[in-house]
Design an enzyme around this catalytic site. Structure first.
Site, PDB file in Angstrom:
ATOM      1  CE1 TYR A 142      -3.371  -2.885  -0.137  1.00  0.00           C
ATOM      2  CE2 TYR A 142      -3.708  -2.220   2.398  1.00  0.00           C
ATOM      3  CZ  TYR A 142      -4.060  -3.001   1.198  1.00  0.00           C
ATOM      4  OH  TYR A 142      -5.183  -3.948   1.091  1.00  0.00           O
ATOM      5  CE  LYS A 193       0.397 -16.967  -2.045  1.00  0.00           C
ATOM      6  NZ  LYS A 193      -0.112 -18.318  -2.387  1.00  0.00           N
ATOM      7  CG  ASP A 226      -2.619 -19.569  -0.581  1.00  0.00           C
ATOM      8  OD1 ASP A 226      -1.702 -19.693   0.118  1.00  0.00           O
ATOM      9  OD2 ASP A 226      -2.572 -20.356  -1.628  1.00  0.00           O
ATOM     10  CG  ASP A 250      -7.040  -4.418   3.956  1.00  0.00           C
ATOM     11  OD1 ASP A 250      -8.046  -4.505   4.739  1.00  0.00           O
ATOM     12  OD2 ASP A 250      -6.893  -3.653   3.088  1.00  0.00           O
ATOM     13  CG  ASP A 254     -12.148  -6.498   6.567  1.00  0.00           C
ATOM     14  OD1 ASP A 254     -11.865  -6.175   7.643  1.00  0.00           O
ATOM     15  OD2 ASP A 254     -12.452  -5.890   5.419  1.00  0.00           O
TER      16      ASP A 254
END
Ligand code: NAD
Length: 369
Positions: A142, A193, A226, A250, A254
């Site tokens: 970001y 990852k 993942d 992020d 959520d």
């Protein structure tokens, strides 16, 4: 005992309503447990724009720096939708996070027994759930450079963002996760990852280094992000603390939040680096926004903000016992069938923001008997 300095920024919309209930609980703790809070209150967001023409006045920032922690309600609302981008209500909150150097975002996912049926997952999967996601908040894709959208010689366009992490950025958030794990079940799962990203390889190596050199007593596992997303819905109770980068955090936070149902129940905290005096800058706030659709109607659920205050008790003031006392009082109120509108279920009693607060204080009283 020295005073515990708290800056309260109620903000906009339902912010002042839910924060009023926190102040009542703080007053109760002062009175009944002699905690000794020293509370200041100030404006942020739209309320500050109206008063000062800026969403975070310099004097407010100074007060935030001087406090042991900041409790924030929520900012924003349609009234300020047209103000300039750089002074919009959210800019005040972003500036506060940046100026206090808050690089670690903490999002617990806690399933109250009384709300076990409100989850979209089966009760047997979420019953007793208590996990904490630590998300790196100020680095990664970001913020990484280069970034932008460019037009290529053939007229097509290319969008670029850069995932970038340094040793220091990874180590400091890993330390936060390990230290918090020691206050819980001493287990950390680090997610990245590393199978496809160099920044993920570095993340894994640096987290392992911090673990081996400073926190060998904490159990550390690594998981691809993942797979973590899948495990969170398959068997979320396997986790205690999850530490991950800005982007994966992020998404995963959520996802984890929704394991437990309503937005009105979700607290959060953002922490910075310990200073020379051993103080950690901290901001505690509910995950929800200012909910302009229900503001001023006494419909807001104050529990997310009360649980955020509970995190402040635990992480800024070392008052874990009082944080547990508050969580248990909330659990008991929910168990007696008292509900605000957002978590209403058939056969339960629908109450206002104020009555929810009063009911929780009654249970706190009862906890002393
Ligand atoms: P929101 O979280 O304010 O509301 C979403 C929905 O959830 C609404 O229907 C609302 O009534 C409900 N809700 C939220 N909190 C609740 C509570 N405690 N009790 C009962 N119901 C609750 O999100 P939004 O509608 O997308 O945004 C409204 C404003 O809040 C916008 O200006 C947005 O920019 C701002 N916002 C601020 C923050 C923050 O301050 N950290 C976060 C998100 C959104």
């Amino acid at each position: 005992m020295s005073a515990r300095k708290v800056l309260i920024l109620p903000g906009d919309g339902i912010g002042p309503e839910v924060m009023r209930e926190v102040r009542r609980v703080m007053a109760w703790m002062d009175r009944s447990l002699s905690i000794g809070f020293e509370v200041e209150e100030d404006l942020v967001g739209g309320a500050a724009i109206d008063a000062h023409g800026t969403s975070l006045a310099p004097a407010t920032l100074e007060r935030a720096r001087a406090a042991d922690c900041v409790l924030l309600g929520a900012v924003g609302g349609p009234k300020w939708d047209k103000v300039a981008f750089n002074i919009r209500p959210e800019a005040g909150l972003l500036a506060l996070r940046k100026e206090l150097g808050l690089f670690a975002n903490l999002r617990p996912a806690l399933c109250f027994e009384a709300l076990v049926d409100a989850s979209s997952l089966k009760p047997e999967i979420v019953r007793g759930l208590d996990i904490l996601i630590v998300r790196e908040l100020t680095g990664g894709v970001y913020f990484g450079e280069p970034r932008g959208i460019e037009t290529l010689p053939d007229g097509s366009r290319r969008g670029v963002n850069t995932q970038v992490y340094t040793t220091g950025e990874i180590r400091r958030v890993a330390r936060v996760a390990f230290e918090l794990a020691r206050l819980r079940s001493s287990r950390v799962t680090s997610c990245e990852k590393a199978n496809v990203m160099e920044s993920g390889i570095l993340w894994r190596e640096e987290v392992t280094h911090v673990h081996d050199t400073e926190f060998p007593d904490v159990k550390l596992d690594h998981m691809y992000a993942d797979n973590c997303a899948m495990q969170l819905v398959k068997n979320p109770r396997q986790f205690d603390v999850i530490v991950t980068d800005n982007l994966f955090g992020d998404v995963l936070s959520d996802e984890a939040a929704m394991l437990t149902g309503s937005l009105g129940m979700l607290p959060s905290a953002s922490l910075g680096a310990k200073d020379a005096a051993g103080r950690i800058p901290a901001l505690y706030e509910p995950v929800h926004g200012s909910a302009p659709d229900i503001a001023g109607k006494e419909l807001a659920n104050p529990i997310a903000t009360l649980l955020s205050f509970g995190m402040a008790l635990r992480y800024s003031f070392g008052l874990g016992e009082e944080a547990d006392r508050l969580a248990h009082a909330i659990e008991r109120v929910l168990a007696t069938g008292i509900r605000t509108a957002d978590i209403m279920q058939p056969g339960m009693a629908k109450v206002s923001t104020a009555v929810m607060g009063e009911s929780i204080i009654r249970e706190l009283e009862a906890s002393l008997a």
